[in-house]
Design a protein around this motif. Structure first.
Motif, PDB file in Angstrom:
ATOM      1  N   ILE A 124       0.476   9.956   8.221  1.00 51.29           N
ATOM      2  CA  ILE A 124       1.328   9.763   7.051  1.00 51.29           C
ATOM      3  C   ILE A 124       1.289   8.282   6.658  1.00 51.29           C
ATOM      4  O   ILE A 124       1.516   7.411   7.499  1.00 51.29           O
ATOM      5  CB  ILE A 124       2.788  10.175   7.324  1.00 51.29           C
ATOM      6  N   LYS A 125       1.024   8.014   5.391  1.00 54.73           N
ATOM      7  CA  LYS A 125       1.017   6.630   4.897  1.00 54.73           C
ATOM      8  C   LYS A 125       1.968   6.511   3.705  1.00 54.73           C
ATOM      9  O   LYS A 125       1.847   7.263   2.741  1.00 54.73           O
ATOM     10  CB  LYS A 125      -0.397   6.215   4.476  1.00 54.73           C
ATOM     11  N   GLU A 126       2.901   5.581   3.798  1.00 54.75           N
ATOM     12  CA  GLU A 126       3.797   5.308   2.675  1.00 54.75           C
ATOM     13  C   GLU A 126       3.123   4.328   1.729  1.00 54.75           C
ATOM     14  O   GLU A 126       2.702   3.244   2.129  1.00 54.75           O
ATOM     15  CB  GLU A 126       5.125   4.725   3.171  1.00 54.75           C
ATOM     16  N   GLU A 127       2.992   4.720   0.470  1.00 57.36           N
ATOM     17  CA  GLU A 127       2.354   3.878  -0.538  1.00 57.36           C
ATOM     18  C   GLU A 127       3.061   4.095  -1.874  1.00 57.36           C
ATOM     19  O   GLU A 127       3.689   5.133  -2.103  1.00 57.36           O
ATOM     20  CB  GLU A 127       0.875   4.252  -0.699  1.00 57.36           C
ATOM     21  N   ILE A 128       2.924   3.117  -2.769  1.00 63.17           N
ATOM     22  CA  ILE A 128       3.425   3.322  -4.121  1.00 63.17           C
ATOM     23  C   ILE A 128       2.514   4.324  -4.825  1.00 63.17           C
ATOM     24  O   ILE A 128       1.395   4.578  -4.388  1.00 63.17           O
ATOM     25  CB  ILE A 128       3.494   2.002  -4.913  1.00 63.17           C
ATOM     26  N   THR A 129       2.994   4.877  -5.915  1.00 61.48           N
ATOM     27  CA  THR A 129       2.262   5.952  -6.597  1.00 61.48           C
ATOM     28  C   THR A 129       0.839   5.550  -6.938  1.00 61.48           C
ATOM     29  O   THR A 129      -0.107   6.325  -6.718  1.00 61.48           O
ATOM     30  CB  THR A 129       3.013   6.357  -7.887  1.00 61.48           C
ATOM     31  N   GLU A 130       0.650   4.355  -7.483  1.00 61.32           N
ATOM     32  CA  GLU A 130      -0.685   3.915  -7.893  1.00 61.32           C
ATOM     33  C   GLU A 130      -1.652   3.926  -6.730  1.00 61.32           C
ATOM     34  O   GLU A 130      -2.784   4.386  -6.846  1.00 61.32           O
ATOM     35  CB  GLU A 130      -0.609   2.512  -8.502  1.00 61.32           C
ATOM     36  N   ASN A 131      -1.215   3.445  -5.564  1.00 55.29           N
ATOM     37  CA  ASN A 131      -2.093   3.408  -4.392  1.00 55.29           C
ATOM     38  C   ASN A 131      -2.378   4.813  -3.862  1.00 55.29           C
ATOM     39  O   ASN A 131      -3.491   5.095  -3.407  1.00 55.29           O
ATOM     40  CB  ASN A 131      -1.462   2.555  -3.286  1.00 55.29           C
ATOM     41  N   VAL A 132      -1.363   5.682  -3.889  1.00 52.77           N
ATOM     42  CA  VAL A 132      -1.583   7.057  -3.442  1.00 52.77           C
ATOM     43  C   VAL A 132      -2.653   7.724  -4.293  1.00 52.77           C
ATOM     44  O   VAL A 132      -3.595   8.341  -3.786  1.00 52.77           O
ATOM     45  CB  VAL A 132      -0.273   7.872  -3.500  1.00 52.77           C
ATOM     46  N   VAL A 133      -2.523   7.588  -5.622  1.00 57.12           N
ATOM     47  CA  VAL A 133      -3.482   8.205  -6.540  1.00 57.12           C
ATOM     48  C   VAL A 133      -4.878   7.643  -6.323  1.00 57.12           C
ATOM     49  O   VAL A 133      -5.862   8.394  -6.212  1.00 57.12           O
ATOM     50  CB  VAL A 133      -3.036   7.994  -8.000  1.00 57.12           C
ATOM     51  N   ASN A 134      -4.991   6.314  -6.242  1.00 61.69           N
ATOM     52  CA  ASN A 134      -6.305   5.689  -6.061  1.00 61.69           C
ATOM     53  C   ASN A 134      -6.938   6.098  -4.742  1.00 61.69           C
ATOM     54  O   ASN A 134      -8.153   6.338  -4.668  1.00 61.69           O
ATOM     55  CB  ASN A 134      -6.188   4.167  -6.136  1.00 61.69           C
ATOM     56  N   ASN A 135      -6.136   6.182  -3.681  1.00 57.96           N
ATOM     57  CA  ASN A 135      -6.689   6.518  -2.370  1.00 57.96           C
ATOM     58  C   ASN A 135      -7.054   7.996  -2.254  1.00 57.96           C
ATOM     59  O   ASN A 135      -7.948   8.354  -1.479  1.00 57.96           O
ATOM     60  CB  ASN A 135      -5.697   6.128  -1.266  1.00 57.96           C
ATOM     61  N   VAL A 136      -6.376   8.854  -3.015  1.00 57.45           N
ATOM     62  CA  VAL A 136      -6.798  10.255  -3.071  1.00 57.45           C
ATOM     63  C   VAL A 136      -8.143  10.348  -3.794  1.00 57.45           C
ATOM     64  O   VAL A 136      -9.053  11.070  -3.379  1.00 57.45           O
ATOM     65  CB  VAL A 136      -5.741  11.123  -3.776  1.00 57.45           C
TER      66      VAL A 136
END
Length: 209
Positions: A124-136
């Protein structure tokens, strides 16, 4: 054109530097440079502008690499499908989640998922929305949990639950409800760009900017 070449190009796009991209791929810088050159020759496109620092993607290269991300993601999904067929869930599942949801949602599925599939490593990694989207999109995460609305090309979003909006007013207010047309948008305070709740308010109030 090979899958490895696509992965190499995506790594160069991510890091903008041959040495850092090569280190992340565990190959030499000359080998990476050669494979990028072969990929560009194979597709007859200039993908990168090498005269800039960090290295920038060309306009055509951006369109190509977005499609390349979809191909690589599809390949990972195919491998996961093969695992599902055997009903032997193992490997690693990397989930990104925004901090406002993590404390409430992770306890609901984290422990039960690990107990049901002991051979599956859950990260589980906590990230802001922008980072979550980019990393997906770049494959560093298998899935993300963020707040909607989310309209990003190449990413499929599935709502898992909805929450109500509540308005808190002074005791002087006697109205049981509030209509959108009653809101003076010139006096509306919103959060800064990048905060998911700002996007939700904009969407709910039909604010275009």
């Amino acid at each position: 054109m090979t899958f490895n070449q696509l992965q190499y190009a995506l790594a160069l796009w991510k890091y903008g530097n041959y040495n850092r991209a090569a280190d992340s791929l565990d190959i030499s810088q000359p080998a990476l440079s050669l494979q990028i050159q072969k990929l560009e020759e194979a597709v007859n496109l200039k993908l990168f502008n090498r005269s800039t620092s960090p290295i920038e993607v060309t306009e055509d290269g951006h369109l190509f690499l977005v499609k390349a991300q979809e191909v690589i993601s599809g390949m990972r999904q195919l491998k996961n499908f093969a695992v599902e067929i055997t009903a032997n869930f193992n490997g690693t599942l990397r989930v990104g989640i925004i901090p406002t949801l993590a404390p409430f949602l992770v306890p609901l599925f984290g422990k039960s998922l690990s107990e049901a599939y002991p051979d599956l490593q859950l990260i589980i990694k906590e990230e802001i929305t922008e980072n979550v989207v980019n990393n997906v999109r770049n494959g560093e995460l298998d899935l993300g949990i963020v707040s909607t609305p989310l309209t990003v090309y190449g990413i499929k979003s599935i709502p898992i639950f909805y929450e109500r909006f509540y308005i808190y007013t002074s005791k002087a207010s006697k109205e049981p409800s509030l209509k959108l047309e009653d809101i003076n948008y010139n006096e509306l305070w919103v959060l800064e760009e990048g905060n998911c709740f700002r996007d939700q308010v904009n969407d709910f109030c039909d604010i275009k900017s």
